[in-house]
Design a protein around this motif. Sequence first.
Motif, PDB file in Angstrom:
ATOM      1  N   MET A   1       0.786  -1.254  -0.042  1.00 60.29           N
ATOM      2  CA  MET A   1       0.196  -0.064  -0.076  1.00 60.29           C
ATOM      3  C   MET A   1       0.728   1.398  -0.045  1.00 60.29           C
ATOM      4  O   MET A   1       1.863   1.330   0.684  1.00 60.29           O
ATOM      5  CB  MET A   1      -0.934  -0.064   1.122  1.00 60.29           C
ATOM      6  N   LEU A   2       0.291   2.285  -0.522  1.00 61.67           N
ATOM      7  CA  LEU A   2       0.958   3.508  -0.702  1.00 61.67           C
ATOM      8  C   LEU A   2       0.163   4.792  -0.320  1.00 61.67           C
ATOM      9  O   LEU A   2      -0.804   4.702  -0.995  1.00 61.67           O
ATOM     10  CB  LEU A   2       1.690   3.580  -2.228  1.00 61.67           C
ATOM     11  N   ILE A   3       0.917   5.517   0.341  1.00 65.98           N
ATOM     12  CA  ILE A   3       0.037   6.781   0.621  1.00 65.98           C
ATOM     13  C   ILE A   3       0.859   8.032  -0.286  1.00 65.98           C
ATOM     14  O   ILE A   3       1.787   7.936  -0.124  1.00 65.98           O
ATOM     15  CB  ILE A   3       0.126   7.070   2.124  1.00 65.98           C
ATOM     16  N   ARG A   4      -0.051   8.540  -1.027  1.00 69.58           N
ATOM     17  CA  ARG A   4       0.690   9.844  -2.120  1.00 69.58           C
ATOM     18  C   ARG A   4      -0.324  10.690  -2.360  1.00 69.58           C
ATOM     19  O   ARG A   4      -1.497  10.676  -1.903  1.00 69.58           O
ATOM     20  CB  ARG A   4       1.053   8.997  -3.231  1.00 69.58           C
ATOM     21  N   GLU A   5       0.299  11.712  -2.791  1.00 73.68           N
ATOM     22  CA  GLU A   5      -0.508  12.845  -2.905  1.00 73.68           C
ATOM     23  C   GLU A   5      -1.305  12.858  -4.346  1.00 73.68           C
ATOM     24  O   GLU A   5      -1.207  11.885  -5.443  1.00 73.68           O
ATOM     25  CB  GLU A   5       0.367  14.170  -3.315  1.00 73.68           C
ATOM     26  N   LEU A   6      -2.864  13.387  -4.358  1.00 75.99           N
ATOM     27  CA  LEU A   6      -3.747  13.161  -5.293  1.00 75.99           C
ATOM     28  C   LEU A   6      -2.995  13.496  -6.611  1.00 75.99           C
ATOM     29  O   LEU A   6      -2.506  14.636  -6.798  1.00 75.99           O
ATOM     30  CB  LEU A   6      -4.948  13.860  -4.975  1.00 75.99           C
ATOM     31  N   GLU A   7      -3.368  12.854  -7.585  1.00 78.89           N
ATOM     32  CA  GLU A   7      -3.007  13.301  -9.056  1.00 78.89           C
ATOM     33  C   GLU A   7      -4.288  13.562  -9.846  1.00 78.89           C
ATOM     34  O   GLU A   7      -5.400  12.963  -9.474  1.00 78.89           O
ATOM     35  CB  GLU A   7      -1.947  12.016  -9.611  1.00 78.89           C
ATOM     36  N   GLU A   8      -4.165  14.243 -10.877  1.00 76.46           N
ATOM     37  CA  GLU A   8      -5.404  14.686 -11.695  1.00 76.46           C
ATOM     38  C   GLU A   8      -5.965  13.325 -12.261  1.00 76.46           C
ATOM     39  O   GLU A   8      -7.442  13.399 -12.157  1.00 76.46           O
ATOM     40  CB  GLU A   8      -5.100  15.492 -12.824  1.00 76.46           C
ATOM     41  N   GLN A   9      -5.491  12.400 -12.741  1.00 74.21           N
ATOM     42  CA  GLN A   9      -5.899  11.125 -13.238  1.00 74.21           C
ATOM     43  C   GLN A   9      -6.700  10.268 -11.978  1.00 74.21           C
ATOM     44  O   GLN A   9      -7.606   9.433 -12.441  1.00 74.21           O
ATOM     45  CB  GLN A   9      -5.173  10.510 -13.719  1.00 74.21           C
ATOM     46  N   ASP A  10      -6.715  10.568 -10.892  1.00 79.45           N
ATOM     47  CA  ASP A  10      -7.281   9.848  -9.450  1.00 79.45           C
ATOM     48  C   ASP A  10      -8.791  10.516  -9.349  1.00 79.45           C
ATOM     49  O   ASP A  10      -9.389  10.096  -8.697  1.00 79.45           O
ATOM     50  CB  ASP A  10      -6.328  10.088  -8.305  1.00 79.45           C
ATOM     51  N   ASN A  11      -9.108  11.500 -10.030  1.00 78.31           N
ATOM     52  CA  ASN A  11     -10.433  12.410  -9.735  1.00 78.31           C
ATOM     53  C   ASN A  11     -11.578  11.245  -9.717  1.00 78.31           C
ATOM     54  O   ASN A  11     -12.479  11.084  -8.716  1.00 78.31           O
ATOM     55  CB  ASN A  11     -10.589  13.533 -10.595  1.00 78.31           C
ATOM     56  N   ALA A  12     -11.693  10.621 -10.566  1.00 80.40           N
ATOM     57  CA  ALA A  12     -13.045   9.478 -10.669  1.00 80.40           C
ATOM     58  C   ALA A  12     -12.677   8.506  -9.790  1.00 80.40           C
ATOM     59  O   ALA A  12     -13.741   8.127  -9.298  1.00 80.40           O
ATOM     60  CB  ALA A  12     -12.915   9.077 -12.347  1.00 80.40           C
ATOM     61  N   ALA A  13     -11.592   8.163  -9.659  1.00 81.02           N
ATOM     62  CA  ALA A  13     -11.571   6.873  -8.709  1.00 81.02           C
ATOM     63  C   ALA A  13     -11.792   7.141  -7.292  1.00 81.02           C
ATOM     64  O   ALA A  13     -12.496   6.738  -6.514  1.00 81.02           O
ATOM     65  CB  ALA A  13     -10.143   6.192  -8.666  1.00 81.02           C
ATOM     66  N   ILE A  14     -11.455   8.550  -6.859  1.00 77.30           N
ATOM     67  CA  ILE A  14     -11.536   8.793  -5.344  1.00 77.30           C
ATOM     68  C   ILE A  14     -13.098   9.300  -5.355  1.00 77.30           C
ATOM     69  O   ILE A  14     -13.551   9.092  -4.295  1.00 77.30           O
ATOM     70  CB  ILE A  14     -10.506   9.922  -4.932  1.00 77.30           C
ATOM     71  N   GLU A  15     -13.536  10.026  -6.203  1.00 78.69           N
ATOM     72  CA  GLU A  15     -15.084  10.171  -6.187  1.00 78.69           C
ATOM     73  C   GLU A  15     -15.798   8.882  -6.072  1.00 78.69           C
ATOM     74  O   GLU A  15     -16.840   8.781  -5.146  1.00 78.69           O
ATOM     75  CB  GLU A  15     -15.372  10.857  -7.506  1.00 78.69           C
ATOM     76  N   LYS A  16     -15.517   7.925  -6.850  1.00 76.74           N
ATOM     77  CA  LYS A  16     -16.213   6.756  -6.718  1.00 76.74           C
ATOM     78  C   LYS A  16     -16.150   6.014  -5.004  1.00 76.74           C
ATOM     79  O   LYS A  16     -17.072   5.707  -4.650  1.00 76.74           O
ATOM     80  CB  LYS A  16     -15.666   5.570  -7.478  1.00 76.74           C
ATOM     81  N   VAL A  17     -14.839   6.056  -4.496  1.00 78.13           N
ATOM     82  CA  VAL A  17     -14.761   5.636  -3.211  1.00 78.13           C
ATOM     83  C   VAL A  17     -15.439   6.335  -2.352  1.00 78.13           C
ATOM     84  O   VAL A  17     -16.336   5.751  -1.496  1.00 78.13           O
ATOM     85  CB  VAL A  17     -13.103   5.769  -2.749  1.00 78.13           C
ATOM     86  N   ILE A  18     -15.577   7.606  -2.417  1.00 79.95           N
ATOM     87  CA  ILE A  18     -16.178   8.604  -1.465  1.00 79.95           C
ATOM     88  C   ILE A  18     -17.728   8.433  -1.624  1.00 79.95           C
ATOM     89  O   ILE A  18     -18.374   8.070  -0.605  1.00 79.95           O
ATOM     90  CB  ILE A  18     -15.734  10.148  -1.695  1.00 79.95           C
ATOM     91  N   ARG A  19     -18.329   8.396  -2.831  1.00 82.97           N
ATOM     92  CA  ARG A  19     -19.636   8.246  -3.060  1.00 82.97           C
ATOM     93  C   ARG A  19     -20.016   6.798  -2.590  1.00 82.97           C
ATOM     94  O   ARG A  19     -21.172   6.564  -1.892  1.00 82.97           O
ATOM     95  CB  ARG A  19     -20.106   8.399  -4.419  1.00 82.97           C
ATOM     96  N   GLY A  20     -19.340   5.923  -2.766  1.00 77.88           N
ATOM     97  CA  GLY A  20     -19.666   4.442  -2.085  1.00 77.88           C
ATOM     98  C   GLY A  20     -19.674   4.578  -0.583  1.00 77.88           C
ATOM     99  O   GLY A  20     -20.667   3.952  -0.126  1.00 77.88           O
ATOM    100  N   CYS A  21     -18.874   5.340  -0.063  1.00 76.60           N
ATOM    101  CA  CYS A  21     -18.958   5.238   1.432  1.00 76.60           C
ATOM    102  C   CYS A  21     -20.078   5.973   1.786  1.00 76.60           C
ATOM    103  O   CYS A  21     -20.867   5.696   2.761  1.00 76.60           O
ATOM    104  CB  CYS A  21     -17.663   5.436   1.942  1.00 76.60           C
ATOM    105  N   LEU A  22     -20.263   7.022   1.115  1.00 79.43           N
ATOM    106  CA  LEU A  22     -21.681   8.096   1.641  1.00 79.43           C
ATOM    107  C   LEU A  22     -22.855   7.122   1.521  1.00 79.43           C
ATOM    108  O   LEU A  22     -23.639   7.308   2.395  1.00 79.43           O
ATOM    109  CB  LEU A  22     -21.643   9.075   0.786  1.00 79.43           C
ATOM    110  N   ILE A  23     -22.807   6.220   0.229  1.00 78.37           N
ATOM    111  CA  ILE A  23     -24.246   5.499   0.296  1.00 78.37           C
ATOM    112  C   ILE A  23     -24.210   4.515   1.496  1.00 78.37           C
ATOM    113  O   ILE A  23     -24.983   4.402   2.065  1.00 78.37           O
ATOM    114  CB  ILE A  23     -24.051   4.762  -1.011  1.00 78.37           C
ATOM    115  N   GLU A  24     -22.783   3.803   1.729  1.00 72.54           N
ATOM    116  CA  GLU A  24     -22.876   2.858   2.797  1.00 72.54           C
ATOM    117  C   GLU A  24     -23.610   3.411   4.179  1.00 72.54           C
ATOM    118  O   GLU A  24     -24.002   2.724   4.884  1.00 72.54           O
ATOM    119  CB  GLU A  24     -21.533   2.148   3.107  1.00 72.54           C
TER     120      GLU A  24
END
Length: 163
Positions: A1-24
């Motif tokens: 596992m790696l913790i790194r700064e957000l990159e522009e290409q991460d936008n869709a993936a992190i939005e999906k994670v956040i929205r999935g958790c919010l639904i949960e």
Amino acid sequence: MLIRELEEQDNAAIEKVIRGCLIEFGGNRSGLAWEDESLRDLYRYYKPEGRAYWVIEKDGQVAGGCGIAPFAGSREVCELQKMYLDKPLRGTGIAGLLLDTALQFAKLHYSQCYLETLRTMTAANRFYTKHGFEPLDTPLAGSEHFACDAWYIKDLYHSSNNK
């Protein structure tokens, strides 16, 4: 596992994670991060000075993240924002490492860190308390997430549980 700064290409993936958790957790409703316009482009939102966002990458996939940004335009108080993890990572200790990364950045720019959440997220509330956040009776003035019902603050310089 790696913790790194957000990159522009991460936008869709992190939005999906956040929205999935919010639904949960029942957070897909008005007054919560669900409605934040920044969710579609966190990279741009966290680009200005005094803001940063980190993601957890596991097996080449974004699996969580969190950010620091000024709270209500304050120069003294930041907000821990959008801290969400995919279910398999919860309880593994990675959230603590992610939080430590965010708080180290916060200490460079702010004297206090604020956060808002839901009481129903009991594990998250225990986690924040364990990491030195003190509960507040009411939100700080300027809160945009009016549906939150649990608020915390951490003194970044004088806390007895300061990491």
